[in-house]
Design a protein around this motif. Sequence first.
Motif, short mmCIF file in Angstrom:
data_model
loop_
_atom_site.label_atom_id
_atom_site.label_comp_id
_atom_site.label_asym_id
_atom_site.label_seq_id
_atom_site.Cartn_x
_atom_site.Cartn_y
_atom_site.Cartn_z
N GLY A 1 -39.79 -129.71 -84.39
CA GLY A 1 -38.60 -130.28 -85.03
C GLY A 1 -38.90 -130.86 -86.41
N ARG B 1 -28.18 -130.64 -78.17
CA ARG B 1 -28.76 -129.66 -79.07
C ARG B 1 -27.81 -128.46 -79.17
N TYR C 1 -34.72 -127.54 -85.02
CA TYR C 1 -35.80 -126.95 -84.22
C TYR C 1 -35.82 -125.43 -84.38
N TRP D 1 -40.73 -123.40 -78.66
CA TRP D 1 -40.00 -124.32 -79.54
C TRP D 1 -40.96 -124.95 -80.53
N ASN E 1 -36.90 -121.87 -82.75
CA ASN E 1 -37.02 -121.35 -81.39
C ASN E 1 -37.21 -119.84 -81.45
#
Length: 117
Positions: A110, A45, A94, A107, A96
């Motif tokens: 996605g 990520r 994603y 989070w 955050n």
Amino acid sequence: QVQLVESGGGLVQAGGSLRLSCAASGSISSINRMNWYRQAPGKQRELVAAITSGGTTTYADSVKGRFTISRDNAKNTVSLQMNSLKPEDTAVYYCNIVGRLGVYEYWGQGTQVTVSS
């Protein structure tokens, strides 16, 4: 309970555009950083773009000049405008958020972005 809801992913041809949005709901105060990360298959990520509560932005070198991050502090939302998309931008993106002094971090679930060549 805090929830991040993302929207805007999908399939687009190379050179096209997408806009991702993320809305934070629940008991939240003083969001410091709002970020977008992505993770492609078989890769780690990575941070794509970040924006502070004061509006300072940072971008990964690979997206500079093509992506724009913005936020609405009153609505606790963050968006990512993605232009001139490339196949290598294909990933799960994603949302955050990080509170001041890192007292919390949340989070999103996605959203898939697929760029076809």
